[in-house]
Design a protein around this motif. Structure first.
Motif, PDB file in Angstrom:
ATOM      1  N   LYS A 275       0.815  -1.221   0.000  1.00  0.00           N
ATOM      2  CA  LYS A 275       0.000   0.000   0.000  1.00  0.00           C
ATOM      3  C   LYS A 275       0.846   1.269   0.000  1.00  0.00           C
TER       4      LYS A 275
ATOM      5  N   GLY B  98       0.349   3.142  -3.224  1.00  0.00           N
ATOM      6  CA  GLY B  98      -0.996   3.546  -3.621  1.00  0.00           C
ATOM      7  C   GLY B  98      -1.498   4.747  -2.849  1.00  0.00           C
ATOM      8  N   PRO B  99      -2.808   4.967  -2.899  1.00  0.00           N
ATOM      9  CA  PRO B  99      -3.410   6.150  -2.256  1.00  0.00           C
ATOM     10  C   PRO B  99      -3.304   6.147  -0.729  1.00  0.00           C
ATOM     11  N   ASN B 100      -3.027   4.987  -0.137  1.00  0.00           N
ATOM     12  CA  ASN B 100      -2.921   4.904   1.326  1.00  0.00           C
ATOM     13  C   ASN B 100      -1.484   5.038   1.825  1.00  0.00           C
ATOM     14  N   HIS B 101      -0.614   5.551   0.964  1.00  0.00           N
ATOM     15  CA  HIS B 101       0.811   5.668   1.294  1.00  0.00           C
ATOM     16  C   HIS B 101       1.028   6.361   2.646  1.00  0.00           C
ATOM     17  N   ASP B 102       0.437   7.535   2.824  1.00  0.00           N
ATOM     18  CA  ASP B 102       0.681   8.326   4.044  1.00  0.00           C
ATOM     19  C   ASP B 102       0.212   7.598   5.296  1.00  0.00           C
ATOM     20  N   GLN B 103      -0.907   6.885   5.168  1.00  0.00           N
ATOM     21  CA  GLN B 103      -1.444   6.143   6.312  1.00  0.00           C
ATOM     22  C   GLN B 103      -0.481   5.022   6.723  1.00  0.00           C
TER      23      GLN B 103
END
Length: 365
Positions: A62, A65-70
């Motif tokens: 991940k 993807g878009p959840n990188h920062d999380q």
């Protein structure tokens, strides 16, 4: 009939000096743990409390993807609070992990004389060492563990000098894990909000070692330990557990899984790798990240293996808190030192929790 060890010296000679290890002791037919392995009451591991780390593993895929920062936040939070986390989709093939466990069992199943050729002082290579416990000469009670340690210099040396039974699989494990380690170190250094040159990040993992640990089935697992309380000296450790379990971590500050001072088990998750923070990263981060104090219990049912990769600075590397972090914190909690000094201190003493870190602490910290 099991041999009789009339005194501590004869057992020490058999297990340590002659290279029979704990496995040789078990294979001799002992029915109870010898006195030399009985730990003081406070060091024994009570696994009856049932505290287990319930957090799901971190999915490294991940990060792309878009959840990188999380995911970055999850990694940093785990490094700050517990110093341990598990990862999946890490880039190391699951088939390789299964092969690793198989070759580890294969290596330790050999006759003692086949393993003893790698004992310190006789090993044909300075990069390969077979041994038992941690620092047997300094320990009040021995640890119920045998191991083979393989230091990496380059692929050719590894294939020439590492044991034939495990060298190719161990080398592949190392080479496929290093990209993940590099990415994790980059993330953790980045979360300190400092700018560090690539060469400096590389220097934190300049020395790499693969261990294969073997914990023979134990007649009295409640009396001894596989590994005593300690933190790792390096930057990050990558660990493959088998399905048996027995790894415990001490909680440094209250978290969902337990309160400060608790020991919680890191349960085996199929296909996952365990990551833990070492002393070096705690020093470099000026204490922001916590090297995890951990230990290993034994089992009476079947023998267990674990395979860690230790990534550390090279011995000549100078280690200390990053200047920008010290500036932000307003105080340096650790001094600068050559990593060789730290290694000498670490391997010169028996396991004793996080006492190894005292070597690096400043009096004012």
């Amino acid at each position: 009939m099991a041999p009789s060890f009339d005194d501590g010296n004869s057992l020490f000679d058999f297990v340590v000096r002659d290279g029979n290890g704990v496995k040789g002791l078990v294979d001799s037919g002992i029915s109870k743990v010898p006195d030399q392995y009985i730990q003081p009451q406070q060091e024994r591991i009570d696994n009856q409390n049932g505290i287990s780390h319930k957090l799901p593993p971190i999915d490294l895929s991940k990060l792309d993807g878009p959840n990188h920062d999380q995911v970055v936040e999850e990694i940093a939070s785990a490094a700050e609070k517990l110093g341990f986390f598990q990862v999946v989709n890490h880039g190391v093939p699951v088939e390789l992990l299964e092969s690793l466990k198989d070759v580890a069992h294969k290596f330790f199943a050999q006759p003692p004389e086949k393993k003893a050729v790698y004992c310190q002082g006789v090993s044909p290579s300075p990069y390969v060492k077979y041994g038992t416990s941690f620092v047997p000469e300094k320990e009040r009670a021995l640890e119920w563990k045998d191991y083979i340690n393989m230091v990496y210099t380059n692929d050719a040396d590894a294939l020439n000098h590492w044991p034939n039974e495990c060298k190719e699989v161990a080398l592949e494990f190392l080479n496929t894990s290093i990209k993940m380690v590099r990415k994790l170190v980059e993330i953790l250094i980045g979360k300190l909000e400092v700018t560090v040159e690539d060469s400096r990040i590389d220097a934190l993992t300049g020395l790499k070692m693969v261990n294969m640990n073997f914990y023979p089935a134990c007649p009295n697992p409640d009396l001894t330990v596989g590994v005593g309380r300690h933190s790792d000296m390096g930057t990050l450790t990558v660990l493959l557990q088998d399905g048996i379990g027995g790894l415990y971590v001490k909680v440094e500050e209250d978290i969902d899984a337990g309160k400060k001072g608790d020991w919680i088990e890191i349960p085996p998750i199929p296909g996952a790798l365990v990551i833990n923070v070492g002393d070096t990263l705690q020093v470099v981060s000026n204490g922001r990240y916590k090297s995890a104090e951990h230990r290993v219990r034994t089992t009476s049912t079947q023998s267990r293996v674990s395979i860690p990769i230790f990534t550390t600075p090279k011995p000549t590397e100078k280690i200390g808190p990053l200047p920008q972090v010290v500036e932000t914190d307003g105080v340096a909690r650790y001094r600068e030192f050559a990593f060789q000094e730290y290694m000498n201190n670490f391997f010169g003493n028996a396991h004793d929790g996080k006492k190894s870190l005292d070597f690096a602490k400043l009096d004012s910290a």
